[in-house]
Design a protein around this motif. Sequence first.
Motif, mmCIF file in Angstrom:
data_model
loop_
_atom_site.group_PDB
_atom_site.id
_atom_site.type_symbol
_atom_site.label_atom_id
_atom_site.label_comp_id
_atom_site.label_asym_id
_atom_site.label_seq_id
_atom_site.Cartn_x
_atom_site.Cartn_y
_atom_site.Cartn_z
ATOM 1 N N TRP A 135 14.902 11.009 -5.195
ATOM 2 C CA TRP A 135 13.535 10.889 -4.673
ATOM 3 C C TRP A 135 13.311 11.847 -3.509
ATOM 4 C CZ3 TRP A 135 12.364 8.694 0.277
ATOM 5 C CH2 TRP A 135 10.994 8.603 0.549
ATOM 6 N N HIS A 139 10.896 15.081 -3.136
ATOM 7 C CA HIS A 139 9.760 14.931 -2.219
ATOM 8 C C HIS A 139 10.202 15.302 -0.800
ATOM 9 C CE1 HIS A 139 8.929 12.202 -5.619
ATOM 10 N NE2 HIS A 139 7.687 12.612 -5.464
ATOM 11 N N ARG A 232 7.601 3.364 -6.012
ATOM 12 C CA ARG A 232 6.941 3.803 -7.239
ATOM 13 C C ARG A 232 7.842 4.725 -8.065
ATOM 14 N NH1 ARG A 232 0.776 6.001 -7.525
ATOM 15 N NH2 ARG A 232 0.489 3.855 -6.810
ATOM 16 N N HIS A 233 8.630 5.570 -7.405
ATOM 17 C CA HIS A 233 9.421 6.575 -8.116
ATOM 18 C C HIS A 233 10.846 6.135 -8.422
ATOM 19 C CE1 HIS A 233 6.832 10.217 -8.232
ATOM 20 N NE2 HIS A 233 6.171 9.533 -7.311
ATOM 21 N N THR A 234 11.282 5.020 -7.860
ATOM 22 C CA THR A 234 12.694 4.660 -8.041
ATOM 23 C C THR A 234 12.927 3.380 -8.833
ATOM 24 O OG1 THR A 234 12.777 3.464 -5.911
ATOM 25 C CG2 THR A 234 13.372 5.819 -5.898
#
Length: 274
Positions: A135, A139, A232-234
């Motif tokens: 992540w 990002h 949200r991403h993990t």
Amino acid sequence: MTELVVRRLLIDLARPMAQHWCGGDAFRTALFNALSMSFPMGEQFFIDAVRDGHKSMPPEQHARYASEVRGFIGQEATHRRIHGLFNSHLEQRGLRNLWAQSIEKQRKQFEGLDPRHALAVTAANEHFTAVLAEWLLGHPDMLEGSEERLQTLWLWHSAEEAEHKNTAFDIYQALGGDHRWRIVWFRRTTLMFVLDVTRQTVHNLHRDGSLYRPSTWASAWRTLMGPAGLVRHTWRPWKAYLRRDFHPSQQASPLSGEWLQRNRSRFTLVGERG
């Protein structure tokens, strides 16, 4: 098998850093500080678990994993040392390391147990850190506004976590660790991780006077739940660990290798002659 090398990071952590070093953002600073506070004790737990598991292997397996285990231990020992230096600045600001106390209590529970239990916990934690690393590498703007040396610290650590994420898992499997206990310890470790990171982050915010500021919680929402948010991403890669056929290599990506290649001037290889 994974080829792991040990790198010496070329940054100066002796100089002081700003109170809200992560781009002036109180929440992101407190969250990253909390994670750093877990690393020295946590990395030692992982080192001990992998070393003990490796010692338990029959000779032919022991020899097969010897190089990878040395690389894993070298990388984790370097992370432990670097974050110890980072954490010394936090101690000077009066932040109490509650997470380290929790890890020490957990560590004592594994004394005298089958080494596969500690390996299962280590494999679960290595999955968390690899997912977090992916992540952050994807990002890097989460560190925007931070000093270059601190961005380097976090992205280098992320790259190496992604690099050695297979080791504890593979040794657990090689020792006959089964799926049921892998999942039991994964669920328990997830609960402890969430509780510890939340408690330490809230403590850090309370100590620096930022806990009740609306801007702190606006940042918390963006960092965790926004379009680029951590949760949200993990959550999907986190959940993948529950599959019976899961292996960390299934979540491979080029981000770790790309960062290490682009930033070759920021570290030296241990044992390499200049």
